[in-house]
Design an enzyme around this catalytic site. Structure first.
Site, short mmCIF file in Angstrom:
data_model
loop_
_atom_site.label_atom_id
_atom_site.label_comp_id
_atom_site.label_asym_id
_atom_site.label_seq_id
_atom_site.Cartn_x
_atom_site.Cartn_y
_atom_site.Cartn_z
N ARG A 31 18.23 -8.20 -4.43
CA ARG A 31 16.66 -8.71 -3.78
C ARG A 31 16.69 -9.26 -2.64
O ARG A 31 16.45 -9.63 -1.56
CB ARG A 31 15.86 -9.57 -5.14
CG ARG A 31 14.51 -9.66 -4.43
CD ARG A 31 13.90 -10.37 -5.28
NE ARG A 31 12.98 -10.95 -5.11
CZ ARG A 31 11.89 -11.94 -5.92
NH1 ARG A 31 12.56 -11.86 -7.48
NH2 ARG A 31 11.13 -12.36 -5.73
N ASN A 64 10.13 -3.03 -10.78
CA ASN A 64 9.17 -2.76 -9.19
C ASN A 64 9.98 -1.38 -8.70
O ASN A 64 11.01 -1.80 -9.17
CB ASN A 64 9.10 -3.57 -8.38
CG ASN A 64 7.51 -4.68 -8.93
OD1 ASN A 64 6.25 -4.06 -8.73
ND2 ASN A 64 7.55 -5.77 -9.08
N CYS A 69 1.22 -4.66 -14.27
CA CYS A 69 1.29 -4.40 -13.42
C CYS A 69 0.51 -6.30 -14.25
O CYS A 69 -0.21 -6.52 -14.66
CB CYS A 69 1.03 -4.83 -12.24
SG CYS A 69 1.20 -5.83 -10.04
N HIS A 112 0.21 -3.52 -6.08
CA HIS A 112 0.60 -3.82 -5.07
C HIS A 112 -0.58 -3.35 -3.53
O HIS A 112 0.07 -3.65 -2.62
CB HIS A 112 1.68 -4.44 -5.40
CG HIS A 112 2.73 -5.22 -5.80
ND1 HIS A 112 3.94 -5.18 -5.88
CD2 HIS A 112 1.85 -5.49 -6.41
CE1 HIS A 112 4.44 -5.74 -6.86
NE2 HIS A 112 3.43 -6.26 -8.14
N TYR A 123 -1.05 -9.46 -1.94
CA TYR A 123 -0.19 -8.07 -1.62
C TYR A 123 -0.60 -7.40 -0.38
O TYR A 123 0.36 -7.09 0.58
CB TYR A 123 0.33 -7.06 -2.31
CG TYR A 123 1.33 -7.39 -3.46
CD1 TYR A 123 2.58 -7.81 -2.66
CD2 TYR A 123 1.16 -7.80 -5.03
CE1 TYR A 123 3.87 -8.58 -4.14
CE2 TYR A 123 1.83 -8.57 -5.00
CZ TYR A 123 2.70 -8.69 -4.87
OH TYR A 123 3.98 -9.46 -5.85
#
Length: 421
Positions: free
Chosen positions: A90, A144, A164, A194, A244
């Protein structure tokens, strides 16, 4: 009822356990299995999970195992919450795109594609093992990028629904602002994972009075502050975007911010270190307050509601999920995965009808759907050209020179997770 959580060693898991304990009448779990390859971490989380169940008087048994096949054997539902490559991957997703002046984020843009490429093959492998053990088990995907992962699962024929926590977080926030009970607030939530907008906030159900104009008039400034978007923009849109959308509406501003502060991955890694120290305390028998900073608010309530409905229990009849489009948005393919309100039951999720989407939003949805189709093709079949095509298609990238450079960076930083590289 047997429920299995793959990625059960996550520091998120006590949030999930707390919800299972509090909402046991909605989802009566007899056996809960936490599966994770990180044995030491799993035992810390599992120990706290057992203490939370004991403190709240939950009669269910909690089992921890590193054996995936044993963990999913006989499960009625399997929740996926894994992170392939961990926080280290990440961290890279959030940094190397910035070299090209593109947003660095783990679920959208170039970083989101990298995560999809790492994740889809692993999730499909897990799902296939679930199907061999119990072909009637439901798979609830919280991993995700949810839209792409859920599309991969559905196209492979799995009984899957994507989940989500954005919608349930907004529902709770709007309920508080309106002085209403969350169960009485129904969102006209539409878009992709998102990439969503609230086009209505209805009191009393899908046909209820639309309180969105009231929310914008009386609380628009506070909502805009939460989204970190200008209040006049919300007034001009006439809807409430998810946070987002800031990556799209204020891309260059976000990039400038990201270049001047530590990555979210670095923050989360430090939080996880502190959380695991807390979890090791044998006196701790509730989720710690620090966990709220980890993210995933209300995930447990959403997971309980969805799982209960899929298993024919007492879940809500309408929930925001990720599932096949099936004509709901007529400008998208039927097998696109969208995030909307759906009627959820033992046969799965059926999207509710939605009003025509403003071209301002529909154009972005169509573009990102095309990117997601190309991203899934790259995740399933590999190859530098497929990665390049997906990056070139993404609205946050779009220029061939950026797409070329980002393709090289993505492959270089993820080679160990790409079997074809």
């Amino acid at each position: 009822m047997k429920l299995t959580v793959v990625g059960g060693g996550s520091t998120y898991t006590p949030e999930l356990i707390d919800g299972f304990a509090r909402l046991r009448d909605t989802l009566p779990i007899g056996e809960l299995v936490l599966v994770d390859p990180a044995a030491e971490r799993l035992e810390l989380v599992g120990g706290l999970a057992r203490r939370i169940f004991a403190r709240q008087g939950h009669p269910g048994r909690i089992v921890t195992t590193c054996d995936l096949d044993a963990g999913v054997d006989g499960a009625d539902a399997v929740l996926l919450q894994l992170r392939v490559g961990g926080q280290a991957a990440r961290e890279r997703d959030e940094t190397w795109p910035l070299e090209c002046g593109c947003v660095g984020q783990e679920t959208t843009g170039a970083g989101g594609l990298a995560k999809a490429l790492r994740t889809v093959p692993v999730v499909l492998g897990i799902a296939e093992r679930v199907r061999r053990r119990n072909p009637r088990a439901w798979i609830v995907d919280f991993t995700n990028p949810v839209g792409i992962v859920t599309r991969a699962l559905l196209q492979a024929g799995h009984r899957a629904v994507g989940l989500c926590n954005v919608a349930i977080g907004l529902q709770r926030k709007f309920a508080a602002l309106l002085g209403a009970e969350p169960k009485d607030v129904h969102l006209d939530h539409v878009g992709l994972n998102h990439l969503t907008w609230e086009t209505g906030v209805r009191l009393g159900g899908p046909e209820g009075v639309n309180a969105l104009p009231e929310l914008l008039a009386e609380h628009g400034a506070a909502i805009a502050d939460d989204l970190r978007l200008p209040r006049p923009l919300l007034d001009r849109l006439g809807v409430i975007p998810s946070y987002y959308l800031r990556y799209y509406y204020a891309h260059d501003e976000v990039v400038a911010e990201l270049r001047t502060k530590p990555s979210r991955a670095a923050e989360v890694a430090e939080l996880e270190r502190r959380l695991l120290t807390l979890y090791a305390d044998p006196a701790l028998d509730r989720k710690p307050g620090l966990l709220a900073r980890r993210g995933g608010a209300y995930y447990s309530e959403a997971a309980v509601d969805l799982t209960a409905s899929l298993l024919g229990g007492a879940g809500s009849p309408y929930q925001v999920v990720n599932t096949y489009n099936r004509g709901t948005l007529p400008f998208l393919p039927d097998d696109a995965v969208i995030e909307v309100q759906a009627a959820v039951g033992a046969t799965g999720a059926a999207p509710l009808p939605v009003a025509d989407l403003d071209p301002l939003h529909a154009g972005l949805v169509a573009a990102v759907t095309a990117y997601e189709e190309l991203a899934l093709d790259a995740a399933l079949h590999g190859g530098r050209d497929r990665v390049f095509r997906a990056l070139l298609a993404h609205p946050l990238i779009g220029q061939y020179a950026y797409a070329e450079r980002l393709t090289d960076l993505l492959i270089a930083h993820n080679r160990e997770h790409l079997g074809w590289a």
